[in-house]
Design an enzyme around this catalytic site. Structure first.
Site, PDB file in Angstrom:
ATOM      1  N   LYS A 116      -8.577   2.993   1.730  1.00  0.00           N
ATOM      2  CA  LYS A 116      -8.637   2.262   0.468  1.00  0.00           C
ATOM      3  C   LYS A 116      -9.989   2.450  -0.209  1.00  0.00           C
ATOM      4  O   LYS A 116     -10.068   2.482  -1.436  1.00  0.00           O
ATOM      5  CB  LYS A 116      -8.359   0.774   0.698  1.00  0.00           C
ATOM      6  CG  LYS A 116      -6.899   0.529   1.014  1.00  0.00           C
ATOM      7  CD  LYS A 116      -6.613  -0.947   1.180  1.00  0.00           C
ATOM      8  CE  LYS A 116      -5.184  -1.159   1.644  1.00  0.00           C
ATOM      9  NZ  LYS A 116      -4.981  -2.473   2.245  1.00  0.00           N
ATOM     10  N   LYS A 225       7.584   7.948   4.491  1.00  0.00           N
ATOM     11  CA  LYS A 225       8.343   6.701   4.452  1.00  0.00           C
ATOM     12  C   LYS A 225       8.345   6.088   3.050  1.00  0.00           C
ATOM     13  O   LYS A 225       7.576   6.482   2.183  1.00  0.00           O
ATOM     14  CB  LYS A 225       7.788   5.721   5.473  1.00  0.00           C
ATOM     15  CG  LYS A 225       6.386   5.225   5.192  1.00  0.00           C
ATOM     16  CD  LYS A 225       6.055   4.087   6.147  1.00  0.00           C
ATOM     17  CE  LYS A 225       4.911   3.274   5.580  1.00  0.00           C
ATOM     18  NZ  LYS A 225       4.656   2.049   6.315  1.00  0.00           N
ATOM     19  N   LYS A 228       5.255   1.391  -1.458  1.00  0.00           N
ATOM     20  CA  LYS A 228       4.881   1.064  -2.832  1.00  0.00           C
ATOM     21  C   LYS A 228       3.973   2.125  -3.435  1.00  0.00           C
ATOM     22  O   LYS A 228       4.172   2.585  -4.546  1.00  0.00           O
ATOM     23  CB  LYS A 228       4.148  -0.288  -2.870  1.00  0.00           C
ATOM     24  CG  LYS A 228       5.087  -1.465  -2.933  1.00  0.00           C
ATOM     25  CD  LYS A 228       4.326  -2.772  -2.864  1.00  0.00           C
ATOM     26  CE  LYS A 228       4.449  -3.364  -1.484  1.00  0.00           C
ATOM     27  NZ  LYS A 228       4.078  -4.763  -1.349  1.00  0.00           N
TER      28      LYS A 228
END
Ligand code: TRP
Length: 360
Positions: A116, A225, A228
């Site tokens: 992140k 997978k 979002k």
């Protein structure tokens, strides 16, 4: 004789958007399956959502959406404690206290933080193992010559998650693979606290073992997978037109040229979704068709879209009803917060004692 207390289960979902089929099979459906047998606590992690600086309106809307989706998927507020993280101010206080026992280095080495932080700075992931060394990463973070910054909340994300768990003294935590490192840190922090103060206070939580292989829900874009941030999601509230369109556009290949050819990843992913949502007969029909090269991917996709809709339609309809009932939503979170706060306040009171914060 008293019946033994049920084990405390706790899990949360960050309020960053609507829930998708991956959340349903990976989390919601499992939560529902254990709510009779455990002391279940399911919450909406709105404080964690703040680490990625959402605008206030969408954060608020997302908290409501996730709550409605929890309820629509079958989590029963009479069985499980459902609450909003920020309704429990004790969590924020204990986050400050626990941070005193957490190292900046161990937080910086957390995989999710590196990920992140790089995103926040607009850096690309390193290509060689060497670039991924901790020193290189630290130089980037500390010395980044940019007006972008990595907020400290992102660094201390694992502390906050550990507090969510420890403040409820939860011992079983259902999480996905990507959260296992955070759970490991939680265990480490619990041990460290216990041994620093010479107490046997926090239990060490473990991943909830549902048995069997973990459910992997792939996306529709051919690899990886459903997620979002991948932008490849089928949402529980997608209306039928949207959902059908997404499925019909899913990546495939040119089709098998010889009998019993191996499957490419995009096609294997469609079969994985079919296995989750269709009957064994339907799956077998398409597997046979693949094996003898008679398969038409368009037919497979049409069937898949209808079978997914059979799962999501009742949920979508309930979500809409629930969202229209503000009073009900408020009642659910008020009742949940009351229960969660009682336990959190008790833990915090003892933590303050143990740490020596006892006034005069
Ligand atoms: N970090 C989790 C996620 O991103 C959400 C979360 C926050 C959580 N606190 C938690 C999960 C405590 C389990 C227990 O999915």
């Amino acid at each position: 004789m008293d019946t033994p207390a049920k084990e405390i289960v706790l899990s949360g979902i960050r309020a960053t958007g609507n829930l998708h089929l991956g959340n349903y099979y990976g989390a919601l459906r499992k939560f529902v399956s254990i709510q009779n047998d455990y002391d279940c606590n399911f919450f909406i992690a709105d404080l964690h959502a703040l680490t990625t600086a959402p605008d206030p309106q969408s954060l608020h809307a997302n908290v409501r959406n996730v709550l409605a989706e929890y309820l629509a998927a079958g989590i029963d507020p009479e069985k499980a404690t459902i609450f909003i993280q920020s309704d429990i101010p004790e969590i924020s206080e204990m986050y400050l206290l626990l941070n005193m026992h957490v190292g900046v280095g161990e937080l910086m080495r957390t995989a999710s933080f590196k990920d992140k932080a790089r995103k926040a700075l607009g850096l690309t992931a390193p290509t060689s193992a060497q670039d991924d060394s901790d020193e290189a990463f630290e130089r980037q973070i500390i010395g980044a010559e940019t007006n972008k910054r990595v907020n400290a909340g992102l660094l201390t994300y694992p502390t906050l998650m550990a507090v969510d768990i420890l403040i409820q003294k939860a011992t079983k935590v259902p999480v996905g693979k990507d959260q296992l490192q955070h759970l490991e840190l939680t265990r480490r922090f619990a041990r460290r606290f216990n041994s620093f103060y010479g107490v046997d206070f926090f239990p060490e939580p473990t991943d909830f073992d549902f048995g069997g292989a973990p459910v992997k829900v792939p996306g529709l874009d051919g690899s990886g997978k459903m997620g979002k941030s991948e932008g490849n999601c089928l949402y529980l509230i997608d209306d039928p037109k949207v959902l059908r369109k997404k499925v019909m556009r899913a990546t495939t290949d040119e089709g098998p040229k010889e009998p019993n050819s191996p499957m490419s990843e995009p096609v294997a992913n469609l079969f994985t979704l079919l296995e989750l949502t269709s009957t064994p007969e339907v799956v077998k029909h398409f597997r046979d068709a693949y094996a003898d090269c008679s398969i038409r991917y368009g037919d497979l996709k049409k069937q898949l879209a209808e079978d997914i809709l059979a799962v999501t339609t009742p949920i979508r309809e309930r979500v809409n009803d629930i969202l229209a009932d503000d009073q009900y939503l408020r009642r659910v979170v008020r009742q949940g917060a009351e229960k969660a706060r009682a336990r959190a306040a008790e833990t915090l009171r003892e933590v303050r004692q143990i740490m020596g914060l006892r006034g005069i």
